[in-house]
Design a protein around this motif. Structure first.
Motif, PDB file in Angstrom:
ATOM      1  N   CYS A 270       0.849  -1.192   0.000  1.00 51.55           N
ATOM      2  CA  CYS A 270       0.000   0.000   0.000  1.00 51.55           C
ATOM      3  C   CYS A 270       0.883   1.240   0.000  1.00 51.55           C
ATOM      4  CB  CYS A 270      -0.908   0.001   1.227  1.00 51.55           C
ATOM      5  SG  CYS A 270      -2.139   1.331   1.218  1.00 51.55           S
ATOM      6  N   SER A 271       0.545   2.194  -0.870  1.00 48.96           N
ATOM      7  CA  SER A 271       1.253   3.468  -0.938  1.00 48.96           C
ATOM      8  C   SER A 271       0.217   4.563  -1.127  1.00 48.96           C
ATOM      9  CB  SER A 271       2.261   3.470  -2.084  1.00 48.96           C
ATOM     10  OG  SER A 271       2.873   4.737  -2.212  1.00 48.96           O
ATOM     11  N   GLY A 272      -0.069   5.299  -0.063  1.00 45.78           N
ATOM     12  CA  GLY A 272      -1.115   6.309  -0.140  1.00 45.78           C
ATOM     13  C   GLY A 272      -2.451   5.667  -0.462  1.00 45.78           C
ATOM     14  N   PRO A 273      -3.160   6.165  -1.485  1.00 47.85           N
ATOM     15  CA  PRO A 273      -4.465   5.603  -1.807  1.00 47.85           C
ATOM     16  C   PRO A 273      -4.388   4.347  -2.665  1.00 47.85           C
ATOM     17  CG  PRO A 273      -3.984   7.402  -3.300  1.00 47.85           C
ATOM     18  CD  PRO A 273      -2.828   7.332  -2.333  1.00 47.85           C
ATOM     19  N   ILE A 274      -3.170   3.947  -3.080  1.00 46.90           N
ATOM     20  CA  ILE A 274      -3.027   2.858  -4.042  1.00 46.90           C
ATOM     21  C   ILE A 274      -2.693   1.551  -3.330  1.00 46.90           C
ATOM     22  CG2 ILE A 274      -1.791   2.005  -6.059  1.00 46.90           C
ATOM     23  CD1 ILE A 274      -1.142   4.884  -6.776  1.00 46.90           C
ATOM     24  N   LEU A 275      -3.526   0.551  -3.560  1.00 43.59           N
ATOM     25  CA  LEU A 275      -3.275  -0.796  -3.075  1.00 43.59           C
ATOM     26  C   LEU A 275      -2.833  -1.641  -4.266  1.00 43.59           C
ATOM     27  CD1 LEU A 275      -3.433  -2.943  -0.792  1.00 43.59           C
ATOM     28  CD2 LEU A 275      -5.782  -3.386  -1.561  1.00 43.59           C
ATOM     29  N   SER A 276      -1.679  -2.287  -4.154  1.00 44.41           N
ATOM     30  CA  SER A 276      -1.193  -3.158  -5.222  1.00 44.41           C
ATOM     31  C   SER A 276      -1.166  -4.590  -4.721  1.00 44.41           C
ATOM     32  CB  SER A 276       0.198  -2.722  -5.697  1.00 44.41           C
ATOM     33  OG  SER A 276       1.110  -2.670  -4.626  1.00 44.41           O
ATOM     34  N   VAL A 277      -1.448  -5.522  -5.612  1.00 41.23           N
ATOM     35  CA  VAL A 277      -1.488  -6.934  -5.241  1.00 41.23           C
ATOM     36  C   VAL A 277      -0.832  -7.756  -6.336  1.00 41.23           C
ATOM     37  CG1 VAL A 277      -3.793  -7.226  -6.253  1.00 41.23           C
ATOM     38  CG2 VAL A 277      -2.973  -8.869  -4.565  1.00 41.23           C
ATOM     39  N   GLY A 278      -0.064  -8.746  -5.912  1.00 37.77           N
ATOM     40  CA  GLY A 278       0.501  -9.737  -6.818  1.00 37.77           C
ATOM     41  C   GLY A 278      -0.024 -11.103  -6.423  1.00 37.77           C
ATOM     42  N   TYR A 279      -0.471 -11.886  -7.406  1.00 41.19           N
ATOM     43  CA  TYR A 279      -1.092 -13.175  -7.076  1.00 41.19           C
ATOM     44  C   TYR A 279      -0.706 -14.201  -8.142  1.00 41.19           C
ATOM     45  CZ  TYR A 279      -4.747 -16.707  -6.377  1.00 41.19           C
ATOM     46  OH  TYR A 279      -5.415 -17.878  -6.165  1.00 41.19           O
ATOM     47  N   HIS A 280      -0.127 -15.314  -7.693  1.00 40.13           N
ATOM     48  CA  HIS A 280       0.242 -16.406  -8.587  1.00 40.13           C
ATOM     49  C   HIS A 280      -0.766 -17.530  -8.397  1.00 40.13           C
ATOM     50  CE1 HIS A 280       3.753 -18.996 -10.368  1.00 40.13           C
ATOM     51  NE2 HIS A 280       2.669 -18.950 -11.131  1.00 40.13           N
ATOM     52  N   GLU A 281      -1.652 -17.693  -9.355  1.00 40.37           N
ATOM     53  CA  GLU A 281      -2.784 -18.610  -9.178  1.00 40.37           C
ATOM     54  C   GLU A 281      -2.424 -20.056  -9.484  1.00 40.37           C
ATOM     55  OE1 GLU A 281      -7.441 -19.136 -10.620  1.00 40.37           O
ATOM     56  OE2 GLU A 281      -6.133 -17.706 -11.631  1.00 40.37           O
ATOM     57  N   LYS A 282      -1.687 -20.314 -10.592  1.00 43.78           N
ATOM     58  CA  LYS A 282      -1.457 -21.707 -11.006  1.00 43.78           C
ATOM     59  C   LYS A 282      -0.108 -21.855 -11.699  1.00 43.78           C
ATOM     60  CE  LYS A 282      -4.592 -20.525 -14.793  1.00 43.78           C
ATOM     61  NZ  LYS A 282      -5.871 -20.832 -15.436  1.00 43.78           N
ATOM     62  N   ASN A 283       0.315 -23.102 -11.843  1.00 40.06           N
ATOM     63  CA  ASN A 283       1.631 -23.400 -12.405  1.00 40.06           C
ATOM     64  C   ASN A 283       1.789 -22.933 -13.846  1.00 40.06           C
ATOM     65  OD1 ASN A 283       3.127 -24.657 -10.309  1.00 40.06           O
ATOM     66  ND2 ASN A 283       1.868 -26.504 -10.511  1.00 40.06           N
ATOM     67  N   SER A 284       0.697 -22.930 -14.599  1.00 38.34           N
ATOM     68  CA  SER A 284       0.776 -22.566 -16.011  1.00 38.34           C
ATOM     69  C   SER A 284       1.113 -21.086 -16.211  1.00 38.34           C
ATOM     70  CB  SER A 284      -0.540 -22.886 -16.721  1.00 38.34           C
ATOM     71  OG  SER A 284      -1.625 -22.201 -16.121  1.00 38.34           O
ATOM     72  N   GLN A 285       0.974 -20.283 -15.154  1.00 38.32           N
ATOM     73  CA  GLN A 285       1.342 -18.872 -15.237  1.00 38.32           C
ATOM     74  C   GLN A 285       2.839 -18.717 -14.985  1.00 38.32           C
ATOM     75  OE1 GLN A 285      -1.440 -17.427 -12.195  1.00 38.32           O
ATOM     76  NE2 GLN A 285      -2.357 -16.123 -13.759  1.00 38.32           N
ATOM     77  N   ARG A 286       3.526 -18.076 -15.922  1.00 41.56           N
ATOM     78  CA  ARG A 286       4.956 -17.864 -15.742  1.00 41.56           C
ATOM     79  C   ARG A 286       5.225 -16.795 -14.691  1.00 41.56           C
ATOM     80  NH1 ARG A 286       9.246 -15.942 -20.460  1.00 41.56           N
ATOM     81  NH2 ARG A 286      11.132 -16.062 -19.152  1.00 41.56           N
ATOM     82  N   PHE A 287       4.389 -15.760 -14.711  1.00 40.45           N
ATOM     83  CA  PHE A 287       4.557 -14.657 -13.770  1.00 40.45           C
ATOM     84  C   PHE A 287       3.247 -14.439 -13.020  1.00 40.45           C
ATOM     85  CE2 PHE A 287       7.381 -13.569 -17.372  1.00 40.45           C
ATOM     86  CZ  PHE A 287       8.607 -13.612 -16.698  1.00 40.45           C
ATOM     87  N   PRO A 288       3.306 -13.865 -11.834  1.00 39.44           N
ATOM     88  CA  PRO A 288       2.063 -13.540 -11.108  1.00 39.44           C
ATOM     89  C   PRO A 288       1.314 -12.415 -11.806  1.00 39.44           C
ATOM     90  CG  PRO A 288       3.954 -12.602  -9.988  1.00 39.44           C
ATOM     91  CD  PRO A 288       4.509 -13.467 -11.076  1.00 39.44           C
ATOM     92  N   VAL A 289       0.015 -12.381 -11.619  1.00 38.20           N
ATOM     93  CA  VAL A 289      -0.781 -11.277 -12.130  1.00 38.20           C
ATOM     94  C   VAL A 289      -0.670 -10.117 -11.146  1.00 38.20           C
ATOM     95  CG1 VAL A 289      -2.897 -12.140 -11.034  1.00 38.20           C
ATOM     96  CG2 VAL A 289      -3.059 -10.552 -12.952  1.00 38.20           C
TER      97      VAL A 289
END
Length: 359
Positions: A270-289
């Motif tokens: 969290c930075s000020g009003p901005i919330l950022s999230v990284g999420y790696h759902e499954k193995n087929s994803q090379r990078f987290p969304v």
């Protein structure tokens, strides 16, 4: 109150809704410009054959223009391989309605001379000040002023494509579009709840931007083409919230987003009003969304899904669930459009855009 601003009085008929958008002033303007263009063409063209159909031209009337638009809309419902097919008397293709509206030659003449603006006021393609949108810009302006709709708080912005292979500097290649990959790009703002188009403008590159409209109090969902931290901060100052995916190479993202994520791992910053999230759902994803939001919470919600025949409960960030729920407005709008549009090729790309807006 969300929904239509103007509803025709009971009993409501389709033609009343038609007139909400095709106003008398718009229709009269098209009649005037079409007749002007036809007269100019006949006066300036020197090599017209004595047997040419254009010599049979008579000025179009307001009633004929309405019939012409009705034919265009019905051609999208009753699809035929060619224009002439609609006037076929073959038992397997016979559609008397079109012959009752126009003769084939009359319809094709109106299609040939159809115009929205006076060419005398436009710069040519090789002249200074040339605007490739000039021939249909009045129709875009008219449409954006007549959507007659108060949207819900959730809005989505994304691209739509007028499919064409005509030669124009507006041509774009969008490999992720399934219906068309080549065409003219529109940026659309849709109500994410009802999927109603609120406004749109044509993309012509960095030379010209859309109007700077205020969406105070709204929550706009967007993909990673637009999303950046400076944009999120600037819109928040204007009391406009945004949620959307963001590219990994954007500036000022948390350094931890460059680390390797385990499957199922979620990280919030969290930075000020901005919330950022990284999420790696499954193995087929090379990078987290990666997503940013100025209207989200660092919470997770459970939902059920079927995986390899088995039902399992999965936890995902609330921001991602909101994004998935409200980002599909333009895709749904496109789906409804493409099921009711005649995508026949045209020599003039600007006519393809006009008829797309009609639909």
């Amino acid at each position: 109150m969300q929904g239509p601003k103007y509803i025709p009085p009971i009993p409501m008929t389709p033609i009343q809704y038609f007139y909400l958008f095709f106003t008398t002033s718009l229709l009269n303007s098209i009649v005037t410009q079409t007749n002007n263009y036809a007269r100019t063409f006949l006066q300036t063209q020197k090599n017209i054959s004595p047997h040419s159909q254009v010599l049979k031209w008579k000025d179009i009337t307001l009633t004929e223009l309405k019939g012409f638009i009705a034919c265009l809309l019905n051609m999208a419902i009753k699809r035929q391989p060619t224009i002439s097919s609609y006037w076929s008397t073959s038992p397997s293709q016979n559609v008397p309605w079109f012959r009752n509206m126009f003769s084939r030659d009359r319809f094709q003449l109106i299609l040939k001379f159809f115009h929205l603006v006076d060419n005398k006021n436009l710069a040519g393609p090789r002249q200074p000040g040339y605007d490739p949108c000039a021939k249909f810009q009045p129709l875009i302006d008219q449409a954006n002023s007549l959507f007659h709709y108060v949207p819900h708080q959730q809005l989505s912005v994304d691209e739509s494509l007028v499919g064409t292979t005509n030669h124009t500097q507006l041509m774009q290649y969008l490999p992720n579009k399934h219906h068309h990959r080549w065409g003219i790009r529109l940026w659309m703002l849709c109500d994410s709840v009802s999927k109603y188009c609120v406004s749109f403008f044509l993309y012509i590159g960095g030379a010209k931007n859309g109007e700077n409209t205020s969406e105070k109090g709204y929550h706009i969902f967007m993909d990673n083409f637009f999303m950046s931290i400076p944009l999120a901060k600037e819109l928040y100052k204007l009391q406009t919230f945004i949620t959307g995916t963001i590219r990994r190479n954007r500036k000022w993202l948390p350094a931890a987003f460059g680390n390797k994520f385990q499957v199922g791992q979620t990280q919030y910053f969290c930075s000020g009003p901005i919330l950022s999230v990284g999420y790696h759902e499954k193995n087929s994803q090379r990078f987290p969304v990666l997503l940013l939001s100025t209207h989200g919470q660092a919470t997770e919600r459970e939902y059920s899904r079927v995986c390899r025949g088995n039902q399992k409960t999965v936890k995902t960030p609330q921001i991602i669930q909101s994004y998935n729920k409200f980002m599909g407005g333009i895709d749904t709008s496109d789906m409804m459009l493409y099921s009711n549009i005649d995508e026949r090729r045209t020599i003039k790309y600007w006519k393809k855009v006009c008829f797309n807006i009609f639909s």
